[in-house]
Design a protein around this motif. Structure first.
Motif, mmCIF file in Angstrom:
data_model
loop_
_atom_site.group_PDB
_atom_site.id
_atom_site.type_symbol
_atom_site.label_atom_id
_atom_site.label_comp_id
_atom_site.label_asym_id
_atom_site.label_seq_id
_atom_site.Cartn_x
_atom_site.Cartn_y
_atom_site.Cartn_z
ATOM 1 N N GLU A 59 -5.429 4.956 -10.982
ATOM 2 C CA GLU A 59 -5.376 5.253 -9.552
ATOM 3 C C GLU A 59 -6.517 4.549 -8.814
ATOM 4 O OE1 GLU A 59 -5.739 9.021 -6.454
ATOM 5 O OE2 GLU A 59 -5.362 9.401 -8.583
ATOM 6 N N ARG A 113 -6.246 1.366 -5.913
ATOM 7 C CA ARG A 113 -6.850 1.438 -4.578
ATOM 8 C C ARG A 113 -7.923 0.369 -4.405
ATOM 9 N NH1 ARG A 113 -8.444 7.635 -4.165
ATOM 10 N NH2 ARG A 113 -9.149 6.990 -2.086
ATOM 11 N N ARG A 130 0.577 4.433 -2.736
ATOM 12 C CA ARG A 130 0.391 5.851 -2.417
ATOM 13 C C ARG A 130 1.500 6.705 -3.019
ATOM 14 N NH1 ARG A 130 -1.340 4.032 2.821
ATOM 15 N NH2 ARG A 130 0.792 4.303 3.584
ATOM 16 N N GLU A 140 0.818 -1.211 0.000
ATOM 17 C CA GLU A 140 0.000 0.000 0.000
ATOM 18 C C GLU A 140 0.854 1.264 0.000
ATOM 19 O OE1 GLU A 140 -4.059 1.684 2.091
ATOM 20 O OE2 GLU A 140 -3.224 -0.270 2.655
ATOM 21 N N GLU A 141 2.002 1.234 0.643
ATOM 22 C CA GLU A 141 2.860 2.413 0.704
ATOM 23 C C GLU A 141 3.361 2.791 -0.696
ATOM 24 O OE1 GLU A 141 4.771 5.698 1.814
ATOM 25 O OE2 GLU A 141 3.422 4.507 3.074
ATOM 26 N N ARG A 143 1.043 9.475 -5.977
ATOM 27 C CA ARG A 143 1.357 10.877 -5.642
ATOM 28 C C ARG A 143 2.379 11.441 -6.622
ATOM 29 N NH1 ARG A 143 2.727 10.066 -0.877
ATOM 30 N NH2 ARG A 143 5.000 10.053 -1.122
#
Length: 409
Positions: A290, A294, A254, A250-251, A258
């Motif tokens: 994106e 997610r 993100r 998950e990191e 970004r």
């Protein structure tokens, strides 16, 4: 395609409307829309006040009393093909500017049409044009000033052929053709195309359920594209985020999303972006990637649901320059996933319904994998025993069974 007698009986006597494959033919033959043709006949036997559609006429299917219009188009297309062969073979000692211009036009057409039409509609032309470019490169009659241009064309066409193999669920052939595209890109010394082929390797691995390989290729390509100002670098970050999501990282999801968002503000469209089609990573496609990254992490909150709806809306207009039927189906499957994770079973069924209604010619590998993810999500959670969940699972299971890779011939 010819409808079976039972199909025609269903149209005439049971009120069933034709599916998409037959609709344009019937509209062309009869000169009215499907909605008009399937309207109930008035009780007073008066003829409905329908105006025939522009460009169609049931009373004038022929041009004068001579050749049928469709036959004229067919024989005309044969003449154009013969003229193309003549032009490509005329410059036996050198490659002329008209030949390069002809190939420019054909490459541009194939690039634009690829995401908008079924693969079967352009596959023969795509293979033929690639072969023509290869023969020119092999023929030894290319001037040094033309060599880079032809290698760029060879890379672009090989990229599209590789994507076609991936859509047909033949990952080995897709990867081989991608390596051909990469070799041509290196011959052309085109950094954007080199990075693009790394992205395609990532895409192939992603849909083949090899997320670690998909992550490796995306990361490798992102490094190549780090100093490029077009959208290829953003696409590679999107690919990296999706692969990381499948791996549960998950990191990285993100961070990659970004970075892509930050770089969007500084994009300067390059020669690949100007081509359009699969070679531009438009804002609506970035939003789609994106959302998918997610959704693959199992998120389903209200803000993400709104974003997923926005992604679907981004591909809702088929006349928009960046529209693609595969991207639309992908966003619809992602919206279904997000709604499932938020407990909205009815909303999920509504979201995926247009995907399940796609004709077999449009059911490429990516669409089938995306729909299958929704099926797997239906097997977990409190809604798994609901009747609508069972019915939807059964429908998705039947979805790919009639999909032809390519029509016979």
């Amino acid at each position: 395609m010819e409808p079976a007698p039972k199909t025609v009986e269903g149209w005439l006597y049971e009120g069933r409307k034709p599916q998409r494959a037959f609709r344009p033919v019937i509209v062309e033959m009869l000169g009215h829309s499907i909605e008009q043709l399937w309207t109930e006949v008035p009780d007073d036997d008066t003829e409905p006040p329908f105006v025939p559609l522009a460009g169609t006429s049931p009373a004038e299917p022929h041009v004068g009393s001579g050749m049928d219009l469709n036959e004229m188009k067919r024989t005309g297309a044969m003449a154009v093909r013969r003229a193309k062969d003549f032009l490509l073979g005329a410059d036996r000692e050198r490659v002329g500017e008209d030949t390069l211009g002809l190939l420019d036009d054909e490459v541009q057409r194939l690039v634009i049409e690829y995401p908008r039409v079924p693969l079967s509609a352009i596959w023969p032309d795509l293979l033929e044009t690639q072969d023509q470019v290869f023969r020119l490169l092999e023929g030894g009659r290319v001037r040094p000033s033309q060599l880079r241009d032809l290698n760029v064309k060879a890379a672009l066409l090989s990229f599209l052929v590789a994507k076609g193999f991936n859509d047909m669920e033949v990952p080995h052939e897709a990867m081989t053709m991608t390596r051909v595209a990469a070799a041509c890109a290196r011959e052309a010394e085109h950094p954007g195309l080199i990075a693009l082929t790394d992205g395609l390797k990532s895409l192939i691995a992603y849909w083949a359920d090899r997320p670690a390989d998909a992550y490796h290729y995306a990361d490798q390509g992102a490094a190549t594209a780090a100093n490029l100002h077009g959208t290829v670098g953003l696409w590679l970050l999107g690919l990296k985020a999706r692969a990381a999501a499948v791996l549960g990282d998950e990191e990285t999801v993100r961070t990659a999303n970004r970075q892509a968002s930050d770089r969007r503000e500084h994009v300067v469209l390059d020669d690949l972006d100007q081509l359009g089609g699969l070679f531009i990573y438009a804002p609506e496609k970035q939003l789609y990637y994106e959302v998918e990254s997610r959704a693959l992490l199992g998120h389903g909150d209200e803000p993400l649901s709104s974003t997923a709806e926005e992604a679907v809306a981004g591909f809702s207009d088929p006349t928009a320059p960046n529209w693609a039927f595969g991207d639309l189906a992908g966003t619809q499957c992602d919206l279904a996933l997000v709604r499932l994770y938020s407990g909205d079973l009815d909303g999920a069924a509504d979201a995926i319904r247009p995907v399940l209604d796609l004709p077999p010619s449009h059911r490429n590998n990516g669409i089938i994998v995306s729909a299958t993810r929704v099926k797997h999500a239906l097997t977990s959670g409190p809604a798994r025993t609901a009747v609508i969940a069972r019915d939807l699972r059964a429908e998705i299971e039947a979805f790919p069974t009639s999909r032809p890779a390519l029509p016979r011939g």
